[in-house]
Design a protein around this motif. Structure first.
Motif, PDB file in Angstrom:
ATOM      1  N   VAL A 124       3.234 -13.708   3.522  1.00  0.00           N
ATOM      2  CA  VAL A 124       2.325 -12.691   2.981  1.00  0.00           C
ATOM      3  C   VAL A 124       1.168 -13.389   2.268  1.00  0.00           C
ATOM      4  O   VAL A 124       1.348 -14.446   1.642  1.00  0.00           O
ATOM      5  N   ARG A 125      -0.021 -12.801   2.362  1.00  0.00           N
ATOM      6  CA  ARG A 125      -1.187 -13.309   1.635  1.00  0.00           C
ATOM      7  C   ARG A 125      -0.896 -13.386   0.147  1.00  0.00           C
ATOM      8  O   ARG A 125      -0.343 -12.466  -0.455  1.00  0.00           O
ATOM      9  N   ASP A 127      -2.771 -13.072  -2.457  1.00  0.00           N
ATOM     10  CA  ASP A 127      -3.394 -12.092  -3.342  1.00  0.00           C
ATOM     11  C   ASP A 127      -2.682 -10.740  -3.316  1.00  0.00           C
ATOM     12  O   ASP A 127      -3.054  -9.832  -4.062  1.00  0.00           O
ATOM     13  N   LEU A 128      -1.645 -10.612  -2.490  1.00  0.00           N
ATOM     14  CA  LEU A 128      -0.866  -9.369  -2.447  1.00  0.00           C
ATOM     15  C   LEU A 128       0.452  -9.492  -3.210  1.00  0.00           C
ATOM     16  O   LEU A 128       1.301  -8.601  -3.131  1.00  0.00           O
ATOM     17  N   GLN A 131       1.467  -6.550  -5.205  1.00  0.00           N
ATOM     18  CA  GLN A 131       1.644  -5.317  -4.434  1.00  0.00           C
ATOM     19  C   GLN A 131       2.885  -5.338  -3.542  1.00  0.00           C
ATOM     20  O   GLN A 131       3.569  -4.323  -3.388  1.00  0.00           O
ATOM     21  N   VAL A 132       3.159  -6.484  -2.946  1.00  0.00           N
ATOM     22  CA  VAL A 132       4.256  -6.585  -1.970  1.00  0.00           C
ATOM     23  C   VAL A 132       5.443  -7.300  -2.607  1.00  0.00           C
ATOM     24  O   VAL A 132       5.422  -8.513  -2.798  1.00  0.00           O
ATOM     25  N   ASP A 137       7.231  -2.630   1.196  1.00  0.00           N
ATOM     26  CA  ASP A 137       5.846  -2.586   0.710  1.00  0.00           C
ATOM     27  C   ASP A 137       4.830  -2.989   1.777  1.00  0.00           C
ATOM     28  O   ASP A 137       3.620  -2.954   1.526  1.00  0.00           O
ATOM     29  N   LEU A 138       5.313  -3.352   2.965  1.00  0.00           N
ATOM     30  CA  LEU A 138       4.391  -3.678   4.055  1.00  0.00           C
ATOM     31  C   LEU A 138       3.835  -2.424   4.721  1.00  0.00           C
ATOM     32  O   LEU A 138       2.952  -2.521   5.582  1.00  0.00           O
ATOM     33  N   LEU A 141       0.122  -1.885   6.002  1.00  0.00           N
ATOM     34  CA  LEU A 141      -0.595  -3.161   6.042  1.00  0.00           C
ATOM     35  C   LEU A 141      -0.692  -3.709   7.467  1.00  0.00           C
ATOM     36  O   LEU A 141       0.005  -3.263   8.382  1.00  0.00           O
ATOM     37  N   ASP A 191      -2.460  -9.273   6.881  1.00  0.00           N
ATOM     38  CA  ASP A 191      -1.857  -9.276   5.545  1.00  0.00           C
ATOM     39  C   ASP A 191      -0.511  -9.993   5.504  1.00  0.00           C
ATOM     40  O   ASP A 191      -0.142 -10.564   4.474  1.00  0.00           O
TER      41      ASP A 191
END
Length: 331
Positions: A124-125, A127-128, A131-132, A137-138, A141, A191
């Motif tokens: 996962v990126r 910066d997420l 959020q993730v 939580d995907l 995305l 993402d």
């Protein structure tokens, strides 16, 4: 002068013949692997180079779409050897995957040996991170789930379903190889992505040097249920809980390894290969473990004692069985 020239020509010819004999007899073994930035391809390139020097065979390593493509390629006669995920292999052999093998059970291959554990890697990126927190939580995305029909795709589909997500409706689905997934993430077009392979994987290691990423852990209860629910034909458990550590990827904290699902990578061979050839390959493979480990990191996890413990009812090739009997593993 002419005599000297003839002597030089004779010596040159002798040297050429020596080089050919050291590099195999010329009988070529086409080996199906995976994408050219994945572990299947890199590992098998190392194996092929070593085995070419230790057998009377020459190994040509081919980049492919992965397990499904490799099994179909052996069935079509394109490859004589391939590396595959055990779950895909057992499904194909037992006619349990009509989506990928619509023509029925594929019986044209047999097992040479399990070589290392693969793990489902969910990248996962960075910066997420806020959020993730879990696979759920995907939702919504942009997620790559591997080539359509690949073993990676099947793992992604089943794990997303375990978290209540439908692969076709709940994510923006991309079907990219691991190398293309890494490139798309660097370009801000993706993402997250799934990849099932031995760790470390070159594409992910290189991505980690270019940008911040993290790997998702799976929940223990989800993994336990997943392992039980995905026994093949209700009896062959090919999945297990595995960990990915800081030693494999710098982005993973030393005190917080990533928990995920693992499956085994196995070499299969065409039933058309002779017993002598497969015996030679099997013997050279296991007796070259230290050389293979020096050439590729996942080789260090090779264990001949685990060579056929999770292959289900897929038979060993007679040549492989001969070697395992010889060293006392098979009665």
């Amino acid at each position: 002068m002419k005599k000297t020239l003839l002597v030089l020509l004779a010596l040159t010819l002798a040297a050429m013949l020596t080089l050919v004999s050291c590099g195999g007899s010329g009988k070529s073994i086409q080996v199906g692997t995976g994408g050219n930035t994945g572990t299947y391809f890199a590992f098998t390139n190392a194996v092929g180079t070593i085995l070419t020097g230790k057998t009377d065979l020459t190994f040509k390593v081919v980049s492919t779409g992965g397990s499904v493509a490799n099994i179909l390629g052996i069935d079509d006669g394109d490859y004589q050897m391939a590396i595959v995920q055990n779950d895909t292999m057992i499904n194909a052999y037992n006619d349990l995957d009509k989506d990928n093998f619509p023509s029925g059970a594929v019986k044209s291959f047999s097992v040479l040996g399990e070589v290392y554990s693969e793990v489902v890697q969910i990248v996962v990126r960075g910066d997420l991170a806020g959020q993730v927190k879990s696979l759920a939580d995907l939702k919504g995305l942009r997620v790559s789930v591997g080539d359509a029909g690949s073993g990676v795709y099947k793992n992604a589909k089943n794990l997303l379903a375990a978290y209540g997500l439908d692969i076709d409706n709940d994510i923006v689905q991309n079907n990219l190889s691991v190398g293309n997934s890494a490139d798309a993430m660097k370009d801000g077009k993706l993402d997250a992505f799934f990849f099932t392979s031995g760790a470390p994987t070159t594409a992910i290691t290189e991505l980690n040097t270019a940008m911040d990423i993290f790997l998702l852990s799976l929940d223990d209860d989800v993994m336990a249920k997943f392992i039980e629910d995905n026994k093949i034909d209700g009896q062959y458990a090919v999945y297990a809980i595995q960990q990915i550590t800081h030693a494999q990827y710098a982005c993973i904290p030393e005190d917080a390894p990533v928990s995920t699902i693992g499956v085994t990578a196995t070499y299969i061979v065409s039933n058309d290969l002779s017993e002598d050839d497969v015996y030679s390959i099997t013997k050279a493979l296991w007796e070259s473990k230290s050389d293979i480990a020096a050439a590729h990191a996942v080789g260090s996890s090779m264990d001949v004692n685990n060579a056929f413990i999770t292959v289900g009812n897929v038979p060993l090739h007679a040549g492989a069985a001969k070697y395992y009997k010889e060293i006392g593993l098979l009665k």
